[in-house]
Each structure stands twice: as structure tokens, then as C-alpha cells.
Enzyme design. Sequence first.
Site, short mmCIF file in Angstrom:
data_model
loop_
_atom_site.label_atom_id
_atom_site.label_comp_id
_atom_site.label_asym_id
_atom_site.label_seq_id
_atom_site.Cartn_x
_atom_site.Cartn_y
_atom_site.Cartn_z
N HIS A 284 -7.36 16.65 26.34
CA HIS A 284 -7.15 17.24 24.91
C HIS A 284 -5.98 18.03 24.57
O HIS A 284 -4.99 17.16 24.54
CB HIS A 284 -8.55 18.09 24.50
N HIS A 323 -5.93 7.07 22.01
CA HIS A 323 -6.52 8.26 21.14
C HIS A 323 -8.23 7.40 21.29
O HIS A 323 -8.19 6.34 20.75
CB HIS A 323 -5.92 8.30 19.99
N ASP A 380 0.75 14.02 21.13
CA ASP A 380 1.26 15.00 22.29
C ASP A 380 2.33 14.30 22.90
O ASP A 380 3.06 14.85 23.90
CB ASP A 380 0.04 15.16 23.34
N1 CMC Z 1 -3.26 5.52 30.26
C1 CMC Z 1 -3.73 4.53 31.06
N2 CMC Z 1 -5.00 3.82 30.29
C2 CMC Z 1 -5.66 4.25 29.56
C3 CMC Z 1 -5.17 5.90 28.85
C4 CMC Z 1 -4.02 6.14 29.12
N3 CMC Z 1 -3.52 7.21 28.58
N4 CMC Z 1 -5.96 5.75 27.91
C5 CMC Z 1 -7.00 4.93 27.79
N5 CMC Z 1 -6.85 4.09 28.85
C6 CMC Z 1 -7.82 2.89 29.26
C7 CMC Z 1 -8.71 3.36 29.98
O1 CMC Z 1 -8.51 3.27 31.27
C8 CMC Z 1 -9.70 2.25 29.54
O2 CMC Z 1 -9.49 0.99 30.12
P1 CMC Z 1 -10.57 -0.07 30.83
O3 CMC Z 1 -11.22 -0.53 29.44
O4 CMC Z 1 -9.80 -0.85 31.38
O5 CMC Z 1 -11.43 0.87 31.62
C9 CMC Z 1 -9.31 1.86 28.13
O6 CMC Z 1 -8.05 2.33 28.09
C10 CMC Z 1 -10.12 2.83 27.09
O7 CMC Z 1 -10.15 4.05 27.43
P2 CMC Z 1 -11.19 5.27 27.29
O8 CMC Z 1 -11.07 6.25 28.40
O9 CMC Z 1 -12.41 4.54 27.18
O10 CMC Z 1 -10.79 5.79 25.91
P3 CMC Z 1 -11.15 7.13 25.35
O11 CMC Z 1 -11.39 6.82 23.87
O12 CMC Z 1 -12.39 7.66 25.86
O13 CMC Z 1 -10.04 8.33 25.64
C11 CMC Z 1 -8.14 9.65 25.62
C12 CMC Z 1 -9.21 8.72 24.61
C13 CMC Z 1 -7.04 10.25 24.58
C14 CMC Z 1 -8.87 10.64 26.38
C15 CMC Z 1 -7.48 8.73 26.48
O14 CMC Z 1 -6.52 7.50 25.77
C16 CMC Z 1 -6.62 9.44 27.27
O15 CMC Z 1 -7.22 10.01 28.45
N6 CMC Z 1 -5.21 9.72 26.78
C17 CMC Z 1 -4.43 10.53 27.69
C18 CMC Z 1 -4.58 11.95 27.60
C19 CMC Z 1 -4.06 12.19 26.02
O16 CMC Z 1 -2.73 11.88 25.85
N7 CMC Z 1 -4.64 12.83 25.30
C20 CMC Z 1 -4.41 13.40 23.91
C21 CMC Z 1 -4.97 12.93 22.94
S1 CMC Z 1 -4.43 13.23 21.43
C22 CMC Z 1 -4.54 14.95 21.11
C23 CMC Z 1 -5.99 15.60 20.99
O17 CMC Z 1 -6.66 14.90 19.86
O18 CMC Z 1 -6.38 16.14 21.79
#
Ligand code: CMC
Length: 448
Positions: A284, A323, A380
Site C-alpha cells: 500500500h 493497481h 508510487d
Molecule cells: N509486478 C509483477 N507482477 C505483478 C505486479 C507487479 N507489481 N502486480 C501484479 N502482478 C501480477 C501478479 O503476479 C498476478 O499475476 P498472475 O495472474 O500471473 O498470478 C497479476 O499481476 C494480478 O496481480 P494481483 O496480485 O492479483 O493484483 P492485485 O489487484 O491483488 O494487486 C497490487 C494490486 C497494487 C497490490 C499489486 O499490483 C502490487 O503488488 N503492486 C506492487 C506494489 C505497489 O506498487 N503498490 C502500490 C499500489 S498504488 C498505491 C496505493 O493505493 O496504495
Amino acid sequence: MSDDQVQVVEPPVSENGDSNAVTVTDGRTGKSEQLAVTDGTVRASELRQFKTDPEDFGLMTYDPAYTNTASCRSAITFIDGDKGILQHRGYPIEQLCEHASYLEVAYLLIHGDLPNEKQLENWRYEITMHTFVHENLKVFVQGFRYDAHPMGMLLATVGALSTFYPDAKNIGDPEERRMAGIRMIAKMPTLAGFAYRHSQGMPYVYPDNDLDYAGNFLQMMFKMTELKYEPDPRLAKALDTLFILHADHEQNCSTAAVRAVGSSQVDPYSAVAAGVAALYGPLHGGANEAVLRMLARIKSVENIPDFLSSVKAGNERLMGFGHRVYKNFDPRAQIIKKHVGEVLEVTGTDNPLLEIAVELEKQALDDEYFTSRKLYPNVDFYSGLIYEALQIPRSMFTVMFAIPRTSGWIAQWLEMLDDPETKIARPRQIYTGHRDRDFLEGRKAVGR
Ligand code: CMC
């Protein structure tokens, strides 16, 4: 349809003709009912009528991480993740960043409409007049170890504020609610400044009420021996824009935490402390700090392909990408990217990590792994580079997010209190553990 399936059919209009409905047929019993669809949702509690026998609790939904569950009605922030739209109280984020100040946006979030001149002047005055904190809070901060993370200190001090304002627990009193909001928005930069100065081993700087919100924060961070700290107005403006960009983002993890904890009717300082705790996490608010560490680890543009291979192999995440809601672009990232160059120009810093970030973004956006998963830079990805140009240390990055998010948390907390449907948050579970074990037998089984 097999016996244990529930079939959902969506007819265009319900029997009474005034709202859409879905017809749900329970394959286990043959029972069929129409469920009203309002605002694209059905009430999960309506499913409880589907039972296999009178003793059955009734059908529930299973939605870990609430990816498909609306937990409230809200009129504060609108996001269309596919189109990359973000609006506060109906105003596009791009216009707010261009024309408004952070405090004006905070007023808008909390009150629902833009302030007139007099209202804005009063609002600014009230926030400015509440920037000081009780001296005992300073002593409290001094109690932390020299290497305490500023976000941990912020979490503790925001929670501690509830002990300084015990009447804030009277959440039914409109004046107590109003004052808690003003106090938190006003004091958050002071607590953040104290946390930073503590981690530097430097004397804490008191607020300067002649300065605007962002300028005052900069002076509490960086004032040294000068009698009066004069923040560079261009940097204060850039910081103010970053504050606007982080002010609210509907039901994200920390806001959901504030609402969930606030639904217990605890005082607002404790509810906001829960928001700070949630924001602390690397998925987050902690992501901006993680982005800079990642860029530093990549070290040079030549190493980007190897790094991306490692991400694709599932060894790590590309921080600052992806996201839960934005699936084409994050409008906040686009605005921030424009400001990075401006700030670097003013500070004269030449951050080699910027080159890595720009190239990393380019290569990731050219890569099927990221495009097929709709992973784009989020807020971010570039914000850390601006903070670094402002000489704000990485450990303070999440604190920089918490300061402006406070207005969003308060707006959401107030909205929750006024919502007649608010009840204490209490999700259900699917129990997967043992049942009815005998304790003495259990002991025997482990040889006791
Ligand atoms: N790098 C590599 N792969 C990723 C990433 C990433 N940053 N984010 C998602 N994926 C992949 C994930 O492995 C999955 O792949 P597969 O379908 O093969 O298993 C697919 O994309 C879907 O990901 P998810 O984890 O189901 O997506 P989510 O909606 O649960 O997660 C997130 C959203 C923001 C937690 C995630 O994208 C992430 O961990 N990003 C990096 C951390 C980050 O930058 N966070 C800041 C978010 S914006 C500020 C805020 O609002 O806090």
C-alpha cells in the site's frame, strides 16, 4: 446445472418494474427467487434465504480481499479504473491539481462542496491554529529509539492523540467530530516533522503559522539555524500537488481499515491510527519507499532486462506497477511524472535513478507479461523521485502519503458515521478447522 450449483439469470426488469433484478435458482433445492439489483449490486444478505434445510445458516458469498464486494455507499471519490478517471466530489483530479490547494481539496472532501472565500479563509485559519501538539507528545516521541521508523512513530503518536483529546470519543457530538478532523489534518505534519527530526537526532521544529500547509511542513523538516525558514514556493507548490494526489482514493486498504475500526465507534484518532498502520505496508503506502530501493538495487539501465526477467519468473514484484482498480493507467502517475522534471530543475539535482525509472517503465510497457496483466505505473512509481529531490529520506516516504490521506480518512469516517446503514464491521468466515476434539485425547496423542 448440477445439484450444488446456484444459477443466476439477469432479466432486464424486475416484476415490480422499478429496478433490475436477477433471478437466482438454487440447484440444491430448486428454489428460485428474484433479487433486486440496485446500483449494479445485490444485497449479499438476500442470499441467506437460500437454505438446504431450516437449520442451514443460508447462502453466503466468499470474497477474500473484497475484490467484488461494495462495503458502503460513498459520495466522496469516484474512480473508473478502466478509463483512468479519478474525481473527488465530482471534480477531476487533473483540475484539482492545477487550480486548487491541498487544504481546499481537504475541505471539499470533508464538506462535499467547494468552500467560498470566507469558508476557505476560516478553514485555513482553523487548521493553522491547531498545528501545535501538547509538549508531552514531544517527550513521547523522544522515547523512541534513534533508529525507529518514522511511520511507526507516526502510527503511535496519532493513536496517542486520543489520550490528549478524550472528549473525541463522543463521536455523536458534531463539534467533537469537526474538531477531531481539524486537529488531525493540522497536527499530522507536526508529528511527521518530529518523527523525522528524531530520526536525524536533531531538535524538533515547531510549526510556523505564517507559512502555508506544505511550506510549514518543509520548515519543520529542514529549518536549521536561520531565524525564519523560507521555503522555495515552487517546491512547496509541488509538494502541495503531491498532497492533493494522495488525499483520497475511495475504499483502499487503509480507508477500509479506518471505516472498519471506526465502525466500532472508537474515537477518530484510534480509527485513523488503524489507517496509518494499513498504509505502512509495502503493498500500500510503503510501495513508494520500495520503488526507490528497487531502483537503487537495479543500479543501471543495463541491468533492467535481468531485473524484469526475475519479476516475470515470480521472484519479486515490479514495485510501483499494478493497481487493484486502475487497469489502463493511473491518472495520478501521469500527473506526478510531469512534476518530476520540474522539481529536479528547481533543486538542480540529477538523480540517476530517474533514468532507470523512465527506461524501466518503457521496457515494462513493451512487455507482454505486464501489458497482458494490465500492469501500469501507479502513483508510487514516480512520487519517490520527487520526494528524494526534495531531500526527504526514503523512510519518510510513506509518512508523506499519510499526511494528506488524513483528510480522506476523516471524510470517509464522517460519511460512515452519518450512514444509517452503518453497523460494526464483522465479516463471516468459512471455517476449515477441526471440530469437537477431545482435549485429553489430544494431549495423549502428543505424548503428554
Ligand atoms: N509486478 C509483477 N507482477 C505483478 C505486479 C507487479 N507489481 N502486480 C501484479 N502482478 C501480477 C501478479 O503476479 C498476478 O499475476 P498472475 O495472474 O500471473 O498470478 C497479476 O499481476 C494480478 O496481480 P494481483 O496480485 O492479483 O493484483 P492485485 O489487484 O491483488 O494487486 C497490487 C494490486 C497494487 C497490490 C499489486 O499490483 C502490487 O503488488 N503492486 C506492487 C506494489 C505497489 O506498487 N503498490 C502500490 C499500489 S498504488 C498505491 C496505493 O493505493 O496504495
